[in-house]
Design an enzyme around this catalytic site. Sequence first.
Site, PDB file in Angstrom:
ATOM      1  N   HIS A  11       0.832  -1.202   0.000  1.00  0.00           N
ATOM      2  CA  HIS A  11       0.000   0.000   0.000  1.00  0.00           C
ATOM      3  C   HIS A  11       0.866   1.252   0.000  1.00  0.00           C
ATOM      4  O   HIS A  11       1.919   1.302   0.626  1.00  0.00           O
ATOM      5  CB  HIS A  11      -0.926   0.003   1.219  1.00  0.00           C
ATOM      6  CG  HIS A  11      -2.141   0.861   1.022  1.00  0.00           C
ATOM      7  ND1 HIS A  11      -2.092   2.243   1.074  1.00  0.00           N
ATOM      8  CD2 HIS A  11      -3.435   0.540   0.765  1.00  0.00           C
ATOM      9  CE1 HIS A  11      -3.301   2.730   0.867  1.00  0.00           C
ATOM     10  NE2 HIS A  11      -4.123   1.719   0.666  1.00  0.00           N
ATOM     11  N   HIS A  12       0.385   2.269  -0.702  1.00  0.00           N
ATOM     12  CA  HIS A  12       1.156   3.506  -0.862  1.00  0.00           C
ATOM     13  C   HIS A  12       1.395   4.225   0.470  1.00  0.00           C
ATOM     14  O   HIS A  12       2.329   5.019   0.595  1.00  0.00           O
ATOM     15  CB  HIS A  12       0.423   4.443  -1.830  1.00  0.00           C
ATOM     16  CG  HIS A  12       1.347   5.300  -2.646  1.00  0.00           C
ATOM     17  ND1 HIS A  12       2.416   5.971  -2.106  1.00  0.00           N
ATOM     18  CD2 HIS A  12       1.360   5.596  -3.963  1.00  0.00           C
ATOM     19  CE1 HIS A  12       3.041   6.645  -3.050  1.00  0.00           C
ATOM     20  NE2 HIS A  12       2.434   6.432  -4.189  1.00  0.00           N
TER      21      HIS A  12
END
Length: 469
Positions: A140-141
């Site tokens: 996930h960013h």
Amino acid sequence: METLDPIDALMLTGELLSSPMHVAAVLLMTPPKGANSTTFVDELYEQSLSATDRVDPRLRRRPHRGLDTGGMWVWRDAEDLDLRHHLQRRTLPPESGTEVLWELVSQLHAERLDRSGPLWMAYLIDGLAGGRFALYIKIHHIVVDGVAGLKMIGDSLSTDPAQRSMRPFYATDAPTGPPPAPRSGRLPNPLSAVRDLAGAAASGLSLARHVAAGELANIVGSLTTNTVAPPFGAPHTRFNTKLGPHRAVAATSLDHKRIRAIQQATGVTGNDVVTAVVSGVVRAWLGEQDELPQQSLVAICPVTVRDRDAAEADQHGNQFGLGLCPLGTNVADPAQRLTLVHYAMANVKHQVAAQGPGAMLLVLMPAIGPTVLLPQLPFTSWVRPSYNLPISNVPGPPEQMYYNGARVDEIYPVSVVYDGMALNVTVCSYADRIGVGYVADRDVVPEIDELIPLTEQALAELEAAVGVA
């Protein structure tokens, strides 16, 4: 209680309304000489599951929000990390080509990460022609940005093809820091609280000044030059729409020597060259669809402020500023487009350095918000977008790398798309190659493979235009 950075909390909340916000990379590898591919990948998978190395702290925690946090997003350590959930195996039909691999990656990339645990997954994929296999990693960013993610992967590789028993990418050899000091039961010092408030106020005023300076620079620049893009100044394109559930992924690589030759002939940066190549690709593809606007498309470009040699234990998910870069897609001459991109990116980097990444994010928020939200309306808005697509450039390992004897042939980035931005282009340098990763909504760019020959075509045209063909 460790709260998420503001930009990370914004991305996590925005994901509830839009598309998954994870970034990824694909490593294509060849087993050591003489090794059976299936056996080698089987052993690699079991070693990854049974490794006793300490898991990187960033991959041991999950986001949480509730009444106990006052509605704020905070990090919580996962009590029980199930590696068999996060590490999985896939097998393609024997002697599959890379197009079959990209079909599988497209499916995996469209799936959301489970928020009940740490936000990452990895897949070992065998069955490729010639005994090659792939490692697809998505994170996930809010956990890592592109630079930190490639560094995490690169730190698990080696330049020595004879090295074995190497730690998995998810592990860390950094020493565990000292435990936090226990809180005192005494009441806080009032003078200390006043000093902290005064410092926060001064910091806020400084940020406000930088935001105002950035906004003024953008307004003046957009009125005086075509290398500065004003908010809401991009044309409408098919990319600025609401996304469906399916993704399409394709990738190719370019010879780093060709990029460097253009750099030396024109006095620009390597990032300028690859951005101009992508501009040529988008111009050609939209032209083939008879959809090329008369006005230049605009890219939103992240500028990292992360030190490439930063400590591995850096817990900040994202450290970058943003800027809008006109791509010159309305200019026929590739050399002129390169010049325009060069001055536009120089301005973006100057603004991030002068005003700070936080201020530039705030400057662009009024432009980013409508670009993302307006496509969700049930009618076509008359408000123009501020940009059409993101173009990112992340550095990978500069040398030829190996993992437990397997040669890492290629590294490709696989980034994120969301409503209002149906195409993403991310570039990654590795050894003597430049990997170009395209990610799109499958309904918006149904034949994403068409971008691959256009990439070679755009580079060749640029070489000819600057005289290095």
